[in-house]
Enzyme design. Sequence first.
Site, mmCIF file in Angstrom:
data_model
loop_
_atom_site.group_PDB
_atom_site.id
_atom_site.type_symbol
_atom_site.label_atom_id
_atom_site.label_comp_id
_atom_site.label_asym_id
_atom_site.label_seq_id
_atom_site.Cartn_x
_atom_site.Cartn_y
_atom_site.Cartn_z
ATOM 1 N N ASP A 176 1.332 10.181 8.182
ATOM 2 C CA ASP A 176 1.162 8.915 7.456
ATOM 3 C C ASP A 176 -0.175 8.280 7.879
ATOM 4 O O ASP A 176 -0.438 8.130 9.076
ATOM 5 C CB ASP A 176 2.350 8.011 7.853
ATOM 6 C CG ASP A 176 2.463 6.768 6.994
ATOM 7 O OD1 ASP A 176 1.945 6.765 5.877
ATOM 8 O OD2 ASP A 176 3.114 5.798 7.458
ATOM 9 N N GLU A 216 -5.689 8.096 -1.047
ATOM 10 C CA GLU A 216 -5.417 6.700 -1.439
ATOM 11 C C GLU A 216 -6.638 6.060 -2.082
ATOM 12 O O GLU A 216 -7.770 6.208 -1.614
ATOM 13 C CB GLU A 216 -4.972 5.868 -0.226
ATOM 14 C CG GLU A 216 -4.727 4.405 -0.607
ATOM 15 C CD GLU A 216 -3.870 3.612 0.385
ATOM 16 O OE1 GLU A 216 -3.224 4.235 1.241
ATOM 17 O OE2 GLU A 216 -3.857 2.381 0.271
#
Length: 330
Positions: free
Chosen positions: A93, A145
């Site tokens: 993550d 992202e």
Amino acid sequence: MVNYKELGLVNSRDMFAKAVKGGYAIPAFNFNNMEQMQAIIQACVETKSPVILQISSGARKYANQTILRYMAQGAVEYAKELGCNIPIVLHLDHGDTFELCKSCIEYGFSSVMIDGSHLPYEENVALTKQVVEYAHQYDVTVEGELGVLAGVEDDVAAEKSHYTQPSEVEDFVKKTGVDSLAISIGTSHGANKFKPEQCTRDEKGVLIPPPLRFDILEEIEKRIPRFPIVLHGSSSVPQDKVATINQYGGAIKDAVGIPEDQLRKAAKSAVCKVNIDSDGRLAMTAAVREVLATKPAEFDPRKYLGPARDSLKNLYMHKVKNVLGSDNKA
Ligand code: G3H
Ligand code: 13P
Ligand code: ZN
């Protein structure tokens, strides 16, 4: 080098394709200790849900990379022992460097996130592409992202420029080769996702956050149809857990999350991975505080970590069945 396939893990490719087609989302639950891992596996086996076990760089430092690898392998075996061989992804993550992503891949991760969202666009593209090129050699999937999640620390949290710009997504996906894309449509990390002045209040004085920007999500979906989209910062901050924490000595103020009906709506779209960490922290802390406050003579960690694990399991089952819709999809 440990290949994740030898550990019984899978990458996220098939999982995401099925989730996008089926109109549900895969839970991505963060963990850094045994009780959290057990609760995630128990909940996902019982509901027959695929799952992403997610580790931040902070969690990796806390728990040690070698121990985590064996825990992930243990999670696979534990699921089988509980009676259902659910698909399990081990995911990094918010990876912030190529070296960290490479190291995780070498330690058996089946999926990594490279978060270049704070970088200028072209630098984000270059870094993400570098990670993709390395990861794909080992059939490891990569999440990139675009757009920066709002945070209460951030003075310009409401500025439009922080949302993902739909005009960039097609170019980013094409140039980088990423397998999934995290976007910013109004979620944010932590238990205080919005400042009180950004919210309205209901008749009981409970904070109601501004709605997610589904218009941006729709625009993104138009430009990259059926491409797997990821939502970070998707805890709902259950107010009963906050109240329990505060009742037993905690001091959590103005905590507000993303309403679950909005997450359910998102899960029916191309959003196929929903990240939840803070809700688990709140559930665990509430349970531990309650035991310690009501049974002050107790000093066996199993007597408070056990109830914390049960509370976590219930929370995760609720997310799977009532929010994400990934039950019976394993
Ligand atoms: O998005 C961040 C996750 O909630 C992980 O948080 O860096 O404190 O482990 P952490
Ligand atoms: P929350 O803080 O809303 O649980 O978000 C977690 C997350 O996005 C992990 O990457
Ligand atoms: Zn996140």
